[in-house]
Design a protein around this motif. Structure first.
Motif, PDB file in Angstrom:
ATOM      1  N   LEU A   1       0.745  -1.199   0.009  1.00  0.00           N
ATOM      2  CA  LEU A   1       0.254  -0.218   0.187  1.00  0.00           C
ATOM      3  C   LEU A   1       0.876   1.442  -0.209  1.00  0.00           C
ATOM      4  CD1 LEU A   1      -2.750  -1.315   2.670  1.00  0.00           C
ATOM      5  CD2 LEU A   1      -2.781  -0.541   0.152  1.00  0.00           C
ATOM      6  N   VAL A   2       1.902   1.229   0.586  1.00  0.00           N
ATOM      7  CA  VAL A   2       2.992   2.281   0.843  1.00  0.00           C
ATOM      8  C   VAL A   2       3.315   2.615  -0.238  1.00  0.00           C
ATOM      9  CG1 VAL A   2       4.657   3.308   2.030  1.00  0.00           C
ATOM     10  CG2 VAL A   2       2.983   2.626   3.464  1.00  0.00           C
ATOM     11  N   ARG A   3       4.300   1.050  -0.857  1.00  0.00           N
ATOM     12  CA  ARG A   3       5.105   1.768  -2.692  1.00  0.00           C
ATOM     13  C   ARG A   3       3.728   2.148  -3.314  1.00  0.00           C
ATOM     14  NH1 ARG A   3       9.001   2.961  -4.974  1.00  0.00           N
ATOM     15  NH2 ARG A   3      10.266   2.035  -2.954  1.00  0.00           N
ATOM     16  N   ALA A   4       2.722   1.428  -3.702  1.00  0.00           N
ATOM     17  CA  ALA A   4       1.804   2.064  -4.511  1.00  0.00           C
ATOM     18  C   ALA A   4       1.679   3.408  -4.121  1.00  0.00           C
ATOM     19  CB  ALA A   4       0.504   0.935  -4.465  1.00  0.00           C
ATOM     20  N   THR A   5       1.301   3.573  -2.821  1.00  0.00           N
ATOM     21  CA  THR A   5       1.206   5.426  -2.732  1.00  0.00           C
ATOM     22  C   THR A   5       1.928   5.857  -3.017  1.00  0.00           C
ATOM     23  OG1 THR A   5      -0.503   5.010  -0.751  1.00  0.00           O
ATOM     24  CG2 THR A   5       0.459   7.709  -1.417  1.00  0.00           C
ATOM     25  N   ARG A   6       3.228   5.961  -2.992  1.00  0.00           N
ATOM     26  CA  ARG A   6       4.638   6.674  -3.180  1.00  0.00           C
ATOM     27  C   ARG A   6       5.082   6.747  -4.215  1.00  0.00           C
ATOM     28  NH1 ARG A   6       9.951   4.043  -0.646  1.00  0.00           N
ATOM     29  NH2 ARG A   6      10.995   5.495  -2.273  1.00  0.00           N
ATOM     30  N   ASP A   7       4.588   6.276  -5.745  1.00  0.00           N
ATOM     31  CA  ASP A   7       4.645   6.055  -6.839  1.00  0.00           C
ATOM     32  C   ASP A   7       3.649   6.708  -7.674  1.00  0.00           C
ATOM     33  OD1 ASP A   7       6.813   4.058  -6.761  1.00  0.00           O
ATOM     34  OD2 ASP A   7       5.589   2.251  -7.222  1.00  0.00           O
ATOM     35  N   LEU A   8       2.425   6.812  -7.025  1.00  0.00           N
ATOM     36  CA  LEU A   8       1.215   6.899  -7.740  1.00  0.00           C
ATOM     37  C   LEU A   8       1.163   8.698  -7.202  1.00  0.00           C
ATOM     38  CD1 LEU A   8      -1.408   5.226  -6.682  1.00  0.00           C
ATOM     39  CD2 LEU A   8      -0.607   5.514  -8.719  1.00  0.00           C
ATOM     40  N   ILE A   9       1.147   9.365  -5.684  1.00  0.00           N
ATOM     41  CA  ILE A   9       1.511  10.548  -5.594  1.00  0.00           C
ATOM     42  C   ILE A   9       2.733  11.101  -5.602  1.00  0.00           C
ATOM     43  CG2 ILE A   9      -0.252  10.573  -3.309  1.00  0.00           C
ATOM     44  CD1 ILE A   9       3.136  10.719  -2.018  1.00  0.00           C
ATOM     45  N   GLU A  10       4.145  11.147  -6.225  1.00  0.00           N
ATOM     46  CA  GLU A  10       5.343  10.851  -7.358  1.00  0.00           C
ATOM     47  C   GLU A  10       4.242  11.831  -8.317  1.00  0.00           C
ATOM     48  OE1 GLU A  10      10.086  10.948  -7.767  1.00  0.00           O
ATOM     49  OE2 GLU A  10       9.136   9.387  -6.581  1.00  0.00           O
ATOM     50  N   GLU A  11       3.891  10.719  -9.137  1.00  0.00           N
ATOM     51  CA  GLU A  11       3.581  10.640 -10.539  1.00  0.00           C
ATOM     52  C   GLU A  11       2.328  11.974 -10.866  1.00  0.00           C
ATOM     53  OE1 GLU A  11       2.601   6.949 -12.649  1.00  0.00           O
ATOM     54  OE2 GLU A  11       4.937   6.047 -12.041  1.00  0.00           O
ATOM     55  N   ARG A  12       0.908  11.766 -10.181  1.00  0.00           N
ATOM     56  CA  ARG A  12       0.315  12.290  -9.721  1.00  0.00           C
ATOM     57  C   ARG A  12       0.299  12.959  -9.553  1.00  0.00           C
ATOM     58  NH1 ARG A  12      -4.214   7.089 -11.054  1.00  0.00           N
ATOM     59  NH2 ARG A  12      -3.088   5.717 -12.739  1.00  0.00           N
ATOM     60  N   GLY A  13       0.159  13.075  -8.425  1.00  0.00           N
ATOM     61  CA  GLY A  13      -0.259  14.149  -7.071  1.00  0.00           C
ATOM     62  C   GLY A  13      -0.688  13.711  -6.441  1.00  0.00           C
ATOM     63  N   TYR A  14      -0.770  14.842  -4.967  1.00  0.00           N
ATOM     64  CA  TYR A  14      -1.916  14.186  -3.830  1.00  0.00           C
ATOM     65  C   TYR A  14      -4.112  13.702  -4.492  1.00  0.00           C
ATOM     66  CZ  TYR A  14      -4.422  14.417   0.561  1.00  0.00           C
ATOM     67  OH  TYR A  14      -5.817  14.361   1.723  1.00  0.00           O
ATOM     68  N   TYR A  15      -4.061  15.060  -5.239  1.00  0.00           N
ATOM     69  CA  TYR A  15      -5.097  14.528  -5.642  1.00  0.00           C
ATOM     70  C   TYR A  15      -5.323  13.965  -6.941  1.00  0.00           C
ATOM     71  CZ  TYR A  15      -5.889  18.785  -2.310  1.00  0.00           C
ATOM     72  OH  TYR A  15      -5.896  19.431  -1.152  1.00  0.00           O
ATOM     73  N   GLY A  16      -4.610  14.124  -7.538  1.00  0.00           N
ATOM     74  CA  GLY A  16      -4.376  13.155  -8.693  1.00  0.00           C
ATOM     75  C   GLY A  16      -4.482  11.681  -8.440  1.00  0.00           C
ATOM     76  N   THR A  17      -4.191  11.311  -6.966  1.00  0.00           N
ATOM     77  CA  THR A  17      -4.523   9.425  -6.609  1.00  0.00           C
ATOM     78  C   THR A  17      -5.545   9.632  -5.977  1.00  0.00           C
ATOM     79  OG1 THR A  17      -1.971   9.712  -6.635  1.00  0.00           O
ATOM     80  CG2 THR A  17      -2.738   8.049  -5.054  1.00  0.00           C
ATOM     81  N   GLY A  18      -5.983   8.373  -6.318  1.00  0.00           N
ATOM     82  CA  GLY A  18      -7.337   8.418  -5.517  1.00  0.00           C
ATOM     83  C   GLY A  18      -7.241   6.814  -4.523  1.00  0.00           C
ATOM     84  N   LEU A  19      -7.804   6.546  -3.545  1.00  0.00           N
ATOM     85  CA  LEU A  19      -7.574   5.448  -2.473  1.00  0.00           C
ATOM     86  C   LEU A  19      -7.533   3.832  -3.729  1.00  0.00           C
ATOM     87  CD1 LEU A  19      -9.123   6.531   0.572  1.00  0.00           C
ATOM     88  CD2 LEU A  19      -6.658   6.190   0.129  1.00  0.00           C
ATOM     89  N   ASN A  20      -9.049   4.412  -5.017  1.00  0.00           N
ATOM     90  CA  ASN A  20      -8.750   3.839  -6.134  1.00  0.00           C
ATOM     91  C   ASN A  20      -7.725   3.263  -5.924  1.00  0.00           C
ATOM     92  OD1 ASN A  20     -11.918   2.106  -4.834  1.00  0.00           O
ATOM     93  ND2 ASN A  20     -12.460   3.586  -5.869  1.00  0.00           N
ATOM     94  N   ASP A  21      -7.413   3.587  -6.377  1.00  0.00           N
ATOM     95  CA  ASP A  21      -5.857   4.034  -7.707  1.00  0.00           C
ATOM     96  C   ASP A  21      -5.212   2.984  -6.412  1.00  0.00           C
ATOM     97  OD1 ASP A  21      -7.198   5.178  -9.448  1.00  0.00           O
ATOM     98  OD2 ASP A  21      -6.785   7.129  -8.513  1.00  0.00           O
ATOM     99  N   VAL A  22      -4.841   3.780  -5.411  1.00  0.00           N
ATOM    100  CA  VAL A  22      -3.940   2.901  -4.532  1.00  0.00           C
ATOM    101  C   VAL A  22      -4.102   1.574  -4.254  1.00  0.00           C
ATOM    102  CG1 VAL A  22      -3.191   2.917  -2.460  1.00  0.00           C
ATOM    103  CG2 VAL A  22      -3.149   4.774  -3.186  1.00  0.00           C
ATOM    104  N   LEU A  23      -5.350   1.082  -3.977  1.00  0.00           N
ATOM    105  CA  LEU A  23      -5.665  -0.601  -3.827  1.00  0.00           C
ATOM    106  C   LEU A  23      -5.920  -1.162  -5.407  1.00  0.00           C
ATOM    107  CD1 LEU A  23      -8.631   0.342  -2.334  1.00  0.00           C
ATOM    108  CD2 LEU A  23      -7.234  -0.568  -1.297  1.00  0.00           C
TER     109      LEU A  23
END
Length: 193
Positions: free
Chosen positions: A12-34
């Motif tokens: 979960l943390v690794r997915a969050t790291r990758d997604l927020i770095e690429e898309r930002g906070y608001y561009g990363t939804g919880l469904n994306d992380v899942l």
């Protein structure tokens, strides 16, 4: 928590790291992380009961520690500070280029988006930047700079690096980062001469 729980939390943390770095906070939804982590929804709420900000704060902290390790490696290399900083910026450039310019600084995207409205994340970003600046300043002090001069130079180097990562990411070119590395070398050499 068992090994399986730790593994799920790490995914979960690794997915969050990758997604927020690429898309930002608001561009990363919880469904994306899942989806990216392959973790079940219940696991996210179990491991991060305080929600998205708790998960993002941990992802930022871990990403910050990784960059901190790059800084420490450069500082401990025994090279003159100007060379160590160049190697650090080259490593950041390599990381960015390997991602196809999708990633720059793992903290900057979230810092810009959340500093005004998410106190926990603002503090996490501020603490991370301060740790990086302190590590750079400590390297300069070890090489003979006075404390105040080392802090000022470290702040300038960090600002150069952050700005250059942004410009390089937008341009899809290492040129701004290479120029910033040269400017940082000149600044440090002038500052330690």
């Amino acid at each position: 928590m068992g090994a399986k729980g730790e593994e799920t939390r790490a995914r979960l943390v690794r997915a969050t790291r990758d997604l927020i770095e690429e898309r930002g906070y608001y561009g990363t939804g919880l469904n994306d992380v899942l989806a990216a982590s392959g973790a079940p929804r219940g696991s996210m709420y179990f491991h991060f009961p305080a929600g998205k900000d708790e998960m993002v704060a941990l992802a930022l902290t871990e990403a910050g520690q990784d960059i901190g390790a790059l800084i420490a490696g450069a500082a401990e290399s025994g090279e003159p500070p100007a060379h160590a900083v160049r190697r650090l910026l080259e490593a950041l450039g390599d990381r960015m280029e390997e991602s196809g310019y999708a990633k720059g600084c793992p903290v900057a995207t979230v810092a810009l988006e959340t500093a005004a409205g998410h106190e926990q994340l603002r503090r996490t970003c501020a603490d991370t930047y301060q740790a990086w600046q302190d590590a750079l300043a400590a390297m300069l002090v070890r090489h003979g700079r006075d404390s105040a001069g080392a802090e000022a130079a470290a702040c300038a180097v960090l600002a150069l690096a952050e700005g250059a990562l942004l410009l390089s990411r937008v341009a899809h070119s290492r040129t701004p980062l290479d120029r910033a590395a040269r400017a940082a070398e000149l600044l440090i050499r002038a500052d330690t001469a």
